[in-house]
Design an enzyme around this catalytic site. Structure first.
Site, PDB file in Angstrom:
ATOM      1  CB  CYS A 169      -1.011  -0.052   1.118  1.00 57.27           C
ATOM      2  SG  CYS A 169      -2.105  -1.451   1.113  1.00 57.27           S
ATOM      3  CG  HIS A 309      -2.255   4.645   5.268  1.00 60.97           C
ATOM      4  ND1 HIS A 309      -2.001   4.767   4.149  1.00 60.97           N
ATOM      5  CD2 HIS A 309      -2.702   3.536   5.845  1.00 60.97           C
ATOM      6  CE1 HIS A 309      -2.323   3.399   3.584  1.00 60.97           C
ATOM      7  NE2 HIS A 309      -2.725   2.752   4.784  1.00 60.97           N
ATOM      8  CD  GLU A 320      -1.945   8.010   9.068  1.00 64.21           C
ATOM      9  OE1 GLU A 320      -1.595   8.503   8.104  1.00 64.21           O
ATOM     10  OE2 GLU A 320      -2.878   7.120   9.194  1.00 64.21           O
ATOM     11  CE  LYS A 341      -5.710   4.495   2.172  1.00 66.30           C
ATOM     12  NZ  LYS A 341      -4.667   5.839   2.577  1.00 66.30           N
ATOM     13  CG  HIS A 346      -6.566   1.559   1.158  1.00 57.12           C
ATOM     14  ND1 HIS A 346      -5.763   1.600   0.251  1.00 57.12           N
ATOM     15  CD2 HIS A 346      -6.115   0.766   2.459  1.00 57.12           C
ATOM     16  CE1 HIS A 346      -4.480   1.229   0.781  1.00 57.12           C
ATOM     17  NE2 HIS A 346      -4.822   0.954   2.001  1.00 57.12           N
ATOM     18  CG  PHE A 405      -1.188  -5.476   5.042  1.00 60.71           C
ATOM     19  CD1 PHE A 405      -1.660  -4.662   6.400  1.00 60.71           C
ATOM     20  CD2 PHE A 405      -2.196  -6.076   4.696  1.00 60.71           C
ATOM     21  CE1 PHE A 405      -2.833  -4.529   6.838  1.00 60.71           C
ATOM     22  CE2 PHE A 405      -3.593  -5.742   5.034  1.00 60.71           C
ATOM     23  CZ  PHE A 405      -3.757  -5.083   6.175  1.00 60.71           C
TER      24      PHE A 405
END
Length: 421
Positions: A169, A309, A320, A341, A346, A405
């Protein structure tokens, strides 16, 4: 002397619109584009919502042969490349092709076409002994991710460095970061860079269902993506793409190009900890942020806006938030933060580039896009997340970050060229 790198063209294909103008209209108005999955029967799945792009390859000017040959994600990238080049006013035909490069990011590459071809070959999974005679002649194109940036290179006649970046990502940020390095070191003068992903297919949906990373809020698709909200329960899968024209600053200025922003700093780190887990202290993302600010030679107080993010998972949003506090200190409480998002979902490897586009447009228009669907903030997410409504404010410098990830953590600093003049 290190060469400065600027962005002079933007092309976007995202949920809710067919180009950059429509994309920005959605964000600035705080509208959401997430809906029930329509590409296939999603009724057997835990998560049945997504951010789908209304995309007509014929209307985009792709030929029947291109449509047959290219995976949907590659089609997105080519369409965005055309828009970015038109926006920049750059004529690549007048450039030395050996000085023009391409870097493209993607998390799942041509997974959609691979799955579709398997279904054809096996008669929708009925046959254990499959018949390869029914396969597309372009099966190798779907198997090899490197074909995707090659298609973009063929589109523009680029014969310089061409690369595929796949860091989950953070791919969309890392692909642009790699392009910046190519120009700074003198390996290229112009790079078409960005990312693309079209993961709304049964196999990808099943993968995220298995680890319960996506939301189960299927009864209200338009409000299912809720970054930083106390009721969030996972991200909304999406598709999308964004491509940019990156140039050396002096050359762009000499040709009178409109400059959206300079890429001042970029850094990426890995937590070497867990495939999907995140440490609560946000140390790795904080280190990437500090390194990006250092490369840009800017203090934390220079940041006017953070494009987060903000995936909408419990652990990401808290991780975050901790990273912003750790890296920016007291300024973290003064700077507005938001997650797009909440509006477009996403799009995995593409989202980092889509968020770069949002950051550039925030600088361009002096508007900070909101975090939609944020009604009841998580007490542990106690920063200014610009809930529900866009905010008019001059923006000179943006920090945009990504988390993926595998433990990938990436930060990029974008600013008006005069900030570092």
């Amino acid at each position: 002397m290190t060469r400065r790198v600027v962005i002079t063209g933007i092309g976007v294909r995202a949920p809710g619109g067919s180009g950059t103008k429509e994309f920005w209209s959605l964000l600035s108005e705080g509208r959401t584009a997430t809906r029930e999955i329509s590409f296939f029967d999603a009724s057997p799945f835990r998560s049945r919502v997504a951010g789908e792009v209304d995309f007509d390859p014929r209307a985009e000017g792709l030929t029947p042969q291109q449509i047959r040959r290219m995976d949907r994600a590659t089609q997105f990238a080519v369409a965005c490349t055309r828009e970015a080049l038109a926006d920049s006013g750059l004529d690549t035909a007048g450039l030395d092709p050996h000085r023009v490069g391409v870097t493209l990011g993607s998390a799942v590459a041509s997974a959609t076409s691979l799955e579709n071809e398997y279904l054809v070959m096996s008669d929708s999974g009925r046959d254990w002994l499959v018949d390869p005679a029914h396969l597309s002649p372009y099966m190798f194109d779907y198997l090899s991710p490197g074909v995707m940036p090659a298609e973009v290179a063929w589109e523009i006649g680029a014969e310089g460095p061409v690369a595929m970046v796949s860091d989950g990502c953070t791919s969309g940020l890392d692909a642009v970061g790699h392009a910046v390095t190519l120009i700074r070191e003198g390996s290229a003068d112009v790079v078409l860079a960005g990312a693309t992903d079209t993961p709304i297919s049964p196999i990808v949906v099943a993968c995220f269902d298995a680890i319960k990373a996506t939301t189960s809020r299927n009864d209200d698709p338009a409000h299912a993506s809720r970054p930083f909200d106390g009721s969030r329960n996972g991200f909304v899968l999406a598709e999308g793409s964004a491509m940019f024209v990156l140039e050396e600053y002096e050359a762009a200025k000499a040709r009178g190009a409109h400059i959206y922003a300079e890429v001042g700093g970029y850094a990426t780190r890995c937590n070497a900890y867990h495939m999907t887990g995140l440490k609560k202290d946000g140390r790795e993302m904080a280190e990437a942020i500090r390194a990006a600010l250092g490369e840009a030679r800017l203090d934390a107080t220079a940041i006017d806006y953070i494009n987060a993010h903000g995936s909408g998972t419990k652990q990401n949003d808290r991780h975050e938030t901790a990273a912003f506090k750790r890296s920016l200190g007291q300024h973290a409480y003064n700077v507005p933060v938001s997650s797009i998002k909440s509006m477009v979902g996403h799009s995995l490897g593409a989202i980092g580039s889509v968020e770069i586009a949002a950051s550039l447009l925030a600088i361009e228009h002096g508007v900070i896009p909101p975090t939609a669907n944020l009604h009841t903030p998580d007490p542990e997410c106690d920063l200014d997340y610009v809930p529900l409504t866009a905010r008019e404010q001059r923006v000179d410098t943006v920090l945009t970050v990504g988390s993926g990830f595998g433990g990938f953590q990436t930060a990029m600093v974008l600013h008006r060229p005069e900030v570092a003049a």
